[in-house]
Scaffold this motif. Structure first.
Motif, PDB file in Angstrom:
ATOM      1  N   UNK A   1       1.073  -0.998   0.323  1.00 52.17           N
ATOM      2  CA  UNK A   1       0.102   0.142   0.382  1.00 52.17           C
ATOM      3  C   UNK A   1       0.669   1.280   0.221  1.00 52.17           C
ATOM      4  N   UNK A   2       0.064   2.087  -0.574  1.00 49.67           N
ATOM      5  CA  UNK A   2       0.737   3.424  -0.808  1.00 49.67           C
ATOM      6  C   UNK A   2       0.284   4.899  -0.150  1.00 49.67           C
ATOM      7  N   UNK A   3       0.346   5.685   0.081  1.00 56.57           N
ATOM      8  CA  UNK A   3      -0.602   6.845   0.404  1.00 56.57           C
ATOM      9  C   UNK A   3      -1.487   7.323  -0.682  1.00 56.57           C
ATOM     10  N   UNK A   4      -0.548   8.186  -1.159  1.00 58.20           N
ATOM     11  CA  UNK A   4      -0.837   8.490  -2.477  1.00 58.20           C
ATOM     12  C   UNK A   4      -1.302   8.124  -3.613  1.00 58.20           C
ATOM     13  N   UNK A   5      -2.412   7.760  -4.552  1.00 57.97           N
ATOM     14  CA  UNK A   5      -2.658   7.013  -5.908  1.00 57.97           C
ATOM     15  C   UNK A   5      -2.086   7.456  -6.944  1.00 57.97           C
ATOM     16  N   UNK A   6      -1.430   8.959  -6.678  1.00 60.10           N
ATOM     17  CA  UNK A   6      -1.396   9.288  -8.252  1.00 60.10           C
ATOM     18  C   UNK A   6      -0.448   9.232  -8.128  1.00 60.10           C
ATOM     19  N   UNK A   7       0.815   9.083  -7.278  1.00 60.93           N
ATOM     20  CA  UNK A   7       2.594   8.570  -7.222  1.00 60.93           C
ATOM     21  C   UNK A   7       2.290   6.571  -8.239  1.00 60.93           C
ATOM     22  N   UNK A   8       1.572   5.910  -8.089  1.00 61.09           N
ATOM     23  CA  UNK A   8       1.263   4.583  -7.931  1.00 61.09           C
ATOM     24  C   UNK A   8       2.781   3.861  -9.382  1.00 61.09           C
ATOM     25  N   UNK A   9       2.451   4.998 -10.172  1.00 68.27           N
ATOM     26  CA  UNK A   9       3.390   4.693 -11.611  1.00 68.27           C
ATOM     27  C   UNK A   9       5.039   4.801 -11.027  1.00 68.27           C
ATOM     28  N   UNK A  10       5.251   5.963 -10.358  1.00 72.69           N
ATOM     29  CA  UNK A  10       6.924   5.887  -9.854  1.00 72.69           C
ATOM     30  C   UNK A  10       7.072   5.155  -8.912  1.00 72.69           C
ATOM     31  N   UNK A  11       6.756   4.602  -8.270  1.00 76.92           N
ATOM     32  CA  UNK A  11       6.909   3.889  -6.439  1.00 76.92           C
ATOM     33  C   UNK A  11       6.610   2.319  -7.758  1.00 76.92           C
ATOM     34  N   UNK A  12       6.193   1.869  -8.747  1.00 75.14           N
ATOM     35  CA  UNK A  12       6.558   1.006  -9.174  1.00 75.14           C
ATOM     36  C   UNK A  12       7.299   0.247  -9.970  1.00 75.14           C
ATOM     37  N   UNK A  13       7.454   2.440 -10.628  1.00 69.79           N
ATOM     38  CA  UNK A  13       9.090   1.399 -11.049  1.00 69.79           C
ATOM     39  C   UNK A  13       9.708   1.594 -10.566  1.00 69.79           C
ATOM     40  N   UNK A  14       9.726   2.266  -9.362  1.00 68.67           N
ATOM     41  CA  UNK A  14      10.915   2.503  -8.221  1.00 68.67           C
ATOM     42  C   UNK A  14      11.048   0.402  -7.978  1.00 68.67           C
ATOM     43  N   UNK A  15      10.180  -0.001  -6.996  1.00 68.11           N
ATOM     44  CA  UNK A  15      10.364  -1.347  -7.113  1.00 68.11           C
ATOM     45  C   UNK A  15      10.791  -2.219  -8.084  1.00 68.11           C
ATOM     46  N   UNK A  16      10.049  -2.299  -9.138  1.00 70.63           N
ATOM     47  CA  UNK A  16      11.396  -2.528 -10.285  1.00 70.63           C
ATOM     48  C   UNK A  16      12.436  -2.372 -10.442  1.00 70.63           C
ATOM     49  N   UNK A  17      12.881  -1.514 -10.449  1.00 68.19           N
ATOM     50  CA  UNK A  17      14.611  -1.058 -10.417  1.00 68.19           C
ATOM     51  C   UNK A  17      14.709  -1.969  -8.995  1.00 68.19           C
ATOM     52  N   UNK A  18      14.804  -1.780  -7.509  1.00 66.97           N
ATOM     53  CA  UNK A  18      15.303  -2.598  -6.556  1.00 66.97           C
ATOM     54  C   UNK A  18      15.217  -3.969  -6.474  1.00 66.97           C
ATOM     55  N   UNK A  19      13.766  -4.456  -7.459  1.00 64.80           N
ATOM     56  CA  UNK A  19      13.492  -5.897  -7.493  1.00 64.80           C
ATOM     57  C   UNK A  19      14.856  -6.556  -8.080  1.00 64.80           C
ATOM     58  N   UNK A  20      15.151  -5.766  -9.243  1.00 69.38           N
ATOM     59  CA  UNK A  20      16.332  -5.880 -10.224  1.00 69.38           C
ATOM     60  C   UNK A  20      17.176  -6.072  -9.498  1.00 69.38           C
ATOM     61  N   UNK A  21      17.799  -4.891  -8.940  1.00 70.95           N
ATOM     62  CA  UNK A  21      18.684  -5.431  -7.804  1.00 70.95           C
ATOM     63  C   UNK A  21      18.887  -6.403  -6.754  1.00 70.95           C
ATOM     64  N   UNK A  22      18.166  -5.948  -6.227  1.00 72.62           N
ATOM     65  CA  UNK A  22      18.223  -7.582  -4.957  1.00 72.62           C
ATOM     66  C   UNK A  22      18.385  -8.884  -5.737  1.00 72.62           C
ATOM     67  N   UNK A  23      18.166  -9.401  -7.345  1.00 72.76           N
ATOM     68  CA  UNK A  23      17.893 -10.351  -7.576  1.00 72.76           C
ATOM     69  C   UNK A  23      19.071 -10.907  -8.638  1.00 72.76           C
ATOM     70  N   UNK A  24      19.700 -10.060  -8.597  1.00 67.35           N
ATOM     71  CA  UNK A  24      21.034  -9.841  -9.082  1.00 67.35           C
ATOM     72  C   UNK A  24      22.092 -10.068  -7.516  1.00 67.35           C
ATOM     73  N   UNK A  25      22.002  -9.443  -6.571  1.00 69.97           N
ATOM     74  CA  UNK A  25      22.808  -9.750  -5.528  1.00 69.97           C
ATOM     75  C   UNK A  25      22.741 -10.840  -5.429  1.00 69.97           C
ATOM     76  N   UNK A  26      21.569 -11.454  -5.152  1.00 68.82           N
ATOM     77  CA  UNK A  26      21.462 -12.988  -5.027  1.00 68.82           C
ATOM     78  C   UNK A  26      21.375 -14.684  -5.426  1.00 68.82           C
ATOM     79  N   UNK A  27      21.607 -13.610  -6.584  1.00 69.45           N
ATOM     80  CA  UNK A  27      21.915 -14.622  -7.823  1.00 69.45           C
ATOM     81  C   UNK A  27      20.540 -15.466  -7.824  1.00 69.45           C
ATOM     82  N   UNK A  28      19.615 -15.074  -7.878  1.00 64.86           N
ATOM     83  CA  UNK A  28      17.542 -15.286  -9.261  1.00 64.86           C
ATOM     84  C   UNK A  28      17.433 -14.877  -9.895  1.00 64.86           C
ATOM     85  N   UNK A  29      17.197 -15.824 -11.409  1.00 62.76           N
ATOM     86  CA  UNK A  29      17.420 -15.687 -12.157  1.00 62.76           C
ATOM     87  C   UNK A  29      15.615 -15.732 -12.586  1.00 62.76           C
TER      88      UNK A  29
END
Length: 409
Positions: free
Chosen positions: A366-394
């Protein structure tokens, strides 16, 4: 000194031109002086109204049109006042402006009766005064049309200024909800404009009987060609009173792929401010008849869904741990909801499917502001990609087995 004064009076009294009466040099100078003063008044009022319109936050294009109309009104009034002050007869122009326009459309009468129509107009322009029977009704003339238009213009400017004062001095002090303030100001505006139109029609000389005939004709036009306009007007009233959407709501119109925040609701259309700061004008009937997703009808909170696919060889518990770490690391994600947040939960992960070539997960946060949903989703995608590379998740790609069979000889 007295001789100089006498010579000056004689000079100013010399006739320059003869219209209906001799026009002297003094009258010409006085006429020019009043016209020049009108220019100065128009320039001053132009700057004052420009400052006022900026305070009222009127769009620049609308400001330019209103100021141009104001300049024309001031100059026409100034020139007419100049002729009056100078004592110069306006001649044929004055007769045109004061001639009853309705007489142009009346049928010709017998010679013994008072002339009407074109013949009456020509007699008026030639300086002859035809016999006119005064029935007590007000005559429709170009001058009355101008005065009626000036009244409507003045009422429009008065309405904008009164709305600004009411907004600043009254509504904000009572902490009235934004949408309720919008409705109050909108009906206040329509009331003043309607009052101005009635005064203008009275000035022009239009009777209420004539209005009834006009509206009767309009009802036929509505039945044939104005259905969409009436539908939008009725839909606008529904939006204002029923309030399925409000000013400031974040809406998404499914069928036409429109997403943005509602900036204004008018009788005919609604203005939606899109993500790229472009205003989208949507007919009100479209908001009533088509599916509309109101993301902020009750609150501004929004749940972000991030689908993620990993290979079959991945550790599912590690994937869950990584996704939760990413969600808790983002500053916009609600980590610990309070009792005031209904239906809001902490971030969690769902194992959604065994795919053809992947294990499918879904991160929900959940996020407090619906208007930020696209920016938050983009940030989470970037962070997930970096974490997957760190833990070698394919992250897998679709795999297909291709079999070749030898052709039989």
């Amino acid at each position: 000194m007295g001789e100089l004064r006498q010579q000056l009076e004689e000079f100013l009294g010399n006739t320059v031109i003869t219209l209906e009466a001799p026009v002297t040099i003094g009258q010409i100078i006085l006429l020019i002086g009043v016209v020049v003063a009108s220019f100065f008044v128009a320039a001053f009022l132009r700057r004052w109204f420009r400052h006022l319109f900026n305070r009222l936050r009127i769009q620049e294009n609308t400001q330019n049109r209103l100021i141009a109309i104001l300049f024309l009104i001031i100059m026409i009034v100034g020139i007419s006042v100049a002729f009056k002050v100078a004592g110069i007869s306006t001649g044929i122009f004055g007769r045109v402006f004061t001639y009853p326009l309705a007489d142009l459309f009346q049928p010709s009468q017998k010679p013994t009766e008072s002339p009407t129509g074109i013949s009456s107009l020509f007699q008026t322009l030639l300086g002859r005064k035809p016999v006119v029977v005064d029935d007590g009704a007000r005559r429709l003339t170009l001058a009355s049309l101008f005065y009626g238009f000036a009244i409507i213009f003045g009422m429009y400017v008065l309405s904008k200024y009164a709305q600004w004062v009411l907004q600043r001095q009254v509504l904000q002090a009572f902490q009235i909800e934004r949408h309720t303030r919008f409705i109050i100001l909108r009906f206040f505006h329509f009331t003043i404009i309607a009052f101005g139109v009635l005064i203008s029609l009275r000035t022009i000389g239009v009777s209420f009987t004539s209005l009834a005939i006009i509206f009767g004709g309009l009802s036929i036009g509505i039945g044939f060609g104005l259905q969409n306009l009436v539908s939008n007007l009725v839909s606008g009233l529904i939006l204002i009173f029923e309030r399925p959407i409000k000013i400031g709501d974040l809406v998404e119109i499914m069928d036409v792929d429109i997403f943005g925040r509602v900036s204004s609701i008018n009788l005919r259309s609604t203005v939606i401010m899109a993500l790229d700061e472009k205003e989208v004008i949507v007919p009100n009937s479209q908001l009533i008849t088509e599916p509309v997703h109101n993301l902020t009808h009750y609150n501004n909170q929004f749940r972000v869904r991030i689908p993620v696919s990993v290979s079959f060889s991945s550790d599912v518990e590690l994937v869950k741990k990584v996704l939760l770490e990413v969600a808790h690391a983002h500053p916009e994600v609600i980590r610990e909801p309070t009792s005031e947040m209904e239906d809001v939960t902490a971030p969690f992960v769902r194992f959604t499917n065994f795919g053809e070539s992947s294990l499918d997960f879904e991160l929900l946060a959940w996020i407090p502001d619906s208007f930020e949903r696209f920016d938050v989703a983009s940030d989470l995608h970037f962070m997930i990609w970096e974490k997957f590379r760190e833990y070698d998740i394919k992250i897998p790609f679709p795999q297909r087995d291709v079999h070749f069979y030898p052709e039989e000889q």
